[in-house]
Design an enzyme around this catalytic site. Structure first.
Site, PDB file in Angstrom:
ATOM      1  CD  GLN A  41      -2.540  -0.885   2.286  1.00 46.90           C
ATOM      2  OE1 GLN A  41      -2.694  -1.577   3.263  1.00 46.90           O
ATOM      3  NE2 GLN A  41      -4.318  -0.710   1.923  1.00 46.90           N
ATOM      4  CG  HIS A  61       1.361  -4.724 -13.043  1.00 51.10           C
ATOM      5  ND1 HIS A  61       2.109  -5.334 -13.000  1.00 51.10           N
ATOM      6  CD2 HIS A  61       1.015  -3.090 -12.705  1.00 51.10           C
ATOM      7  CE1 HIS A  61       3.150  -4.158 -12.713  1.00 51.10           C
ATOM      8  NE2 HIS A  61       2.378  -3.343 -11.887  1.00 51.10           N
ATOM      9  CG  ASP A  74       3.173  -0.107 -10.680  1.00 51.14           C
ATOM     10  OD1 ASP A  74       2.616  -1.713 -10.597  1.00 51.14           O
ATOM     11  OD2 ASP A  74       2.915   0.128 -12.768  1.00 51.14           O
ATOM     12  NE  ARG A  99      -0.134  -4.733  11.418  1.00 48.81           N
ATOM     13  CZ  ARG A  99      -1.128  -4.960  11.347  1.00 48.81           C
ATOM     14  NH1 ARG A  99      -2.092  -3.711  11.367  1.00 48.81           N
ATOM     15  NH2 ARG A  99      -0.963  -5.517  10.823  1.00 48.81           N
ATOM     16  CG  HIS A 144      -0.590  -6.205   5.090  1.00 44.96           C
ATOM     17  ND1 HIS A 144      -1.105  -5.557   6.350  1.00 44.96           N
ATOM     18  CD2 HIS A 144      -2.187  -5.856   4.873  1.00 44.96           C
ATOM     19  CE1 HIS A 144      -2.527  -4.960   6.482  1.00 44.96           C
ATOM     20  NE2 HIS A 144      -2.660  -5.268   5.617  1.00 44.96           N
ATOM     21  CG  ASN A 188      -3.454  -7.096   7.941  1.00 44.97           C
ATOM     22  OD1 ASN A 188      -3.613  -7.044   9.266  1.00 44.97           O
ATOM     23  ND2 ASN A 188      -3.898  -7.455   6.325  1.00 44.97           N
ATOM     24  CD  GLU A 189      -7.490  -7.235   8.492  1.00 43.96           C
ATOM     25  OE1 GLU A 189      -8.539  -6.473   6.820  1.00 43.96           O
ATOM     26  OE2 GLU A 189      -7.387  -6.058   8.149  1.00 43.96           O
ATOM     27  CG  ASN A 329      -6.255  -4.937  12.075  1.00 42.44           C
ATOM     28  OD1 ASN A 329      -6.187  -5.124  12.665  1.00 42.44           O
ATOM     29  ND2 ASN A 329      -5.906  -5.814  10.335  1.00 42.44           N
ATOM     30  CE1 TYR A 331      -9.660   0.238   9.063  1.00 44.11           C
ATOM     31  CE2 TYR A 331      -9.661  -1.612   9.617  1.00 44.11           C
ATOM     32  CZ  TYR A 331      -9.089  -0.786   9.609  1.00 44.11           C
ATOM     33  OH  TYR A 331      -7.848  -0.670   9.294  1.00 44.11           O
ATOM     34  CD  GLU A 398      -4.560  -2.760   9.142  1.00 40.85           C
ATOM     35  OE1 GLU A 398      -6.764  -2.122   9.098  1.00 40.85           O
ATOM     36  OE2 GLU A 398      -3.797  -3.388   9.345  1.00 40.85           O
TER      37      GLU A 398
HETATM   38  C1  PNW Z   1      -7.621  -3.603   6.312  1.00 39.62           C
HETATM   39  N1  PNW Z   1     -14.457  -5.210   7.067  1.00 39.62           N
HETATM   40  O1  PNW Z   1      -9.015  -4.415   5.942  1.00 39.62           O
HETATM   41  C2  PNW Z   1      -6.094  -4.075   6.059  1.00 39.62           C
HETATM   42  O2  PNW Z   1      -5.698  -4.961   6.724  1.00 39.62           O
HETATM   43  C3  PNW Z   1      -5.646  -2.791   5.511  1.00 39.62           C
HETATM   44  O3  PNW Z   1      -4.636  -3.502   4.405  1.00 39.62           O
HETATM   45  C4  PNW Z   1      -6.573  -1.998   4.604  1.00 39.62           C
HETATM   46  O4  PNW Z   1      -6.524  -0.835   4.354  1.00 39.62           O
HETATM   47  C5  PNW Z   1      -7.717  -1.167   6.122  1.00 39.62           C
HETATM   48  O5  PNW Z   1      -8.363  -2.244   6.438  1.00 39.62           O
HETATM   49  C6  PNW Z   1      -8.685  -0.454   5.093  1.00 39.62           C
HETATM   50  O6  PNW Z   1     -10.209  -0.598   4.593  1.00 39.62           O
HETATM   51  C7  PNW Z   1     -10.150  -4.674   5.728  1.00 39.62           C
HETATM   52  O7  PNW Z   1     -14.673  -6.233   6.869  1.00 39.62           O
HETATM   53  C8  PNW Z   1     -10.579  -5.728   6.472  1.00 39.62           C
HETATM   54  O8  PNW Z   1     -14.809  -4.310   7.354  1.00 39.62           O
HETATM   55  C9  PNW Z   1     -12.168  -5.876   6.960  1.00 39.62           C
HETATM   56  C10 PNW Z   1     -12.929  -4.436   6.551  1.00 39.62           C
HETATM   57  C11 PNW Z   1     -12.241  -3.321   6.932  1.00 39.62           C
HETATM   58  C12 PNW Z   1     -11.288  -3.556   6.406  1.00 39.62           C
END
Ligand code: PNW
Length: 490
Positions: A41, A61, A74, A99, A144, A188-189, A329, A331, A398
């Site tokens: 990223q 790509h 890129d 991180r 990741h 990660n995730e 993580n 959100y 996160e």
């Molecule tokens: C994370 N959801 O992914 C990632 O680890 C990051 O790389 C990414 O940029 C960031 O969130 C923002 O999107 C997610 O289920 C995975 O809502 C799942 C969810 C949200 C974010």
């Protein structure tokens, strides 16, 4: 009165009470703050100095239309060249942790550890050393999402070969950087990798045989994680004295009503989304409800055995306990309702999960559809984790807020951090949860996967039209800095 005003009054009242009672909710002494990014990223330099091709290089790509704005990573934030500025930014934010993730193919261009690219190693050595010089502790994610393209022919994570390939990579990473890096995250995730986006496996065009490969991926990923954990424990822990774990994403599932059906549906969803990974690692084996449902549906679909593979007893024991903390993580939050069973037809993880989920349209929105601001969801998650996994130490690896403007005057993001940091404080002080860190996503605006550069999570903005990729602090930098300094929310 807006929710924001109401919240300020409540907060104000809270501080009045604490003034009178003499107690104040501060972040504990040992609580750490951080900021987070990932290699694909931000780094750019996608083929610089001998870097090999990752599935994200290939995907962006060669798959027109897959990224919303037709962009790719890129160049991204060009952190491959601008890493010194990145360290300055972390320093400016005043946090304890940075991180970031290793680009597997920057260090091992073919994915295999027989050849080490010295430029890749030098890049991370420089970054790590500079961070330490500035009193910032590196937190490294090994995987990741940017797996080596060479593994795609094998099906990447759906092939058992991945377990050993990942274990070898992890060992080399500890060897190379473990003298200075003390916090490791294997994956990660995993849910995003195995259940949400099949092209992470490098399988871009093929029709995805959902419902089978999804669980093979999970199964191999858990074993690969466990091997990486045991290698550290056996070969490095005594000398390097660090910690290894995994980062799981968790969107909170709140029952839509008090009915037993909805309460059960929400729990079912948590077990499918989070328990699928957390239970084998922290408790034992896959959650019972997941085993039962996948077995039942598989039988109805005519499979001779469950699409969810079984661990042997030895494997269960080998995976159990492979964590020194739990990475989280988070959100947003969803309401979950019981729903009719999906008809038996095409097998899929989604159908196995069942239930119906939705968000309240009145919740404060953000720059991304799904990212509603619901701070009590974080608090509920932390409480649930405490109860379900014996009060494990949690590092929030996160948490962040997206917008589409990239405005440096990012008051809504400040408000988001105020609310989510407050939920964290409540979880610590009122619920007794062992939350040990909060890392903001993200240090800077960056390549937001399928959304390209349209969605911005940064506390620093990046000028992507400028070759220098100039970074500018947003208001949220000052806000976080103040929280770190005072250890209070204001
Ligand atoms: C994370 N959801 O992914 C990632 O680890 C990051 O790389 C990414 O940029 C960031 O969130 C923002 O999107 C997610 O289920 C995975 O809502 C799942 C969810 C949200 C974010």
């Amino acid at each position: 009165m807006s929710p924001r005003q109401l919240f300020k009054i409540i907060l104000g009242f809270g501080s009045l009470v604490s003034l009178v009672t003499g107690e104040e909710w501060a972040f504990p002494e040992d609580f750490k703050f951080g900021v987070a990014t990932s290699a694909y990223q931000i780094e750019g330099g996608w083929d610089a100095d001998g870097k090999g091709v990752s599935v994200w290089d290939r995907l962006t790509h060669e798959t027109p239309g897959i990224i919303a704005d037709g962009s790719n990573g890129d160049i991204a934030c060009d952190s491959y060249h601008k890493w010194e500025r990145d360290v300055e930014m972390v320093k400016e934010t005043g946090v304890d942790y940075y991180r970031f993730s290793l680009s597997w193919t920057r260090i091992f261009p073919q994915g295999f550890v027989n050849y080490v690219n010295p430029y890749g190693v030098a890049y991370y050595n420089n970054l790590i050393d500079k961070l330490l010089e500035n009193g910032i502790e590196p937190v490294i994610t090994l995987f990741h999402w940017d797996s080596p393209q060479t593994f795609s022919a094998l099906g990447t994570l759906s092939n058992t070969a991945f377990i050993n390939l990942f274990a070898q990579y992890a060992r080399k990473a500890y060897e190379l950087f473990g003298d200075r890096v003390k916090i490791w995250i294997t994956f990660n995730e995993p849910k995003v990798v195995c259940q949400d986006f099949h092209w992470f496996l490098g399988n871009v065009t093929a029709v995805y045989p959902a419902g089978v490969i999804e669980y093979l991926c999970t199964h191999n990923l858990l074993k690969a994680h466990a091997e990486a954990y045991h290698i550290y424990n056996r070969e490095f822990k005594a000398t390097q004295k660090g910690k290894v774990s995994i980062t799981l994403n968790f969107e909170w599932s709140e029952p839509a009503s008090d009915s037993p059906e909805d309460i059960a549906a929400a729990e079912q969803r948590r077990q499918f989304e989070f328990g699928l990974y957390a239970n084998p690692i922290i408790n034992f084996d896959y959650p019972q409800i997941v085993k039962d449902r996948v077995a039942q549906r598989s039988a109805l679909e005519g499979f001779p055995e469950s699409r969810l593979p079984q661990f042997t007893l030895d494997e269960k024991l080998r995976i159990k306990g492979t964590y020194d903390y739990l990475g989280l993580n988070h959100y947003s939050t969803w309401y979950v309702r019981a729903s009719e069973e999906e008809e038996i037809g095409r097998p899929s993880y989604a159908a196995d999960t069942g239930t119906y989920r939705y968000q309240n349209p009145d919740w404060e929105g953000s720059g991304a559809e799904w990212n509603k601001v619901v701070p009590w969801g974080l608090r509920n998650i932390l409480k649930w984790i405490k109860d379900t996994y014996r009060n494990v130490d949690v590092l929030i690896t996160e948490c962040g807020y997206p917008d589409t403007t990239g405005d440096v005057d990012d008051e809504p993001r400040v408000e988001f951090f105020r609310l989510y940091l407050n939920a964290t404080l409540q979880a610590i002080h009122e619920d007794g949860v062992n939350v040990k860190a909060f890392m903001a996503w993200s240090l800077m605006d960056n390549f937001e996967w399928q959304q390209g550069y349209q969605i911005k999570f940064g506390i620093f903005s990046v000028d992507f039209s400028d070759e220098e990729r100039t970074r500018t602090p947003k208001k949220s930098v000052e806000y976080i800095r103040n929280v770190v300094e005072t250890r209070l929310i204001n």
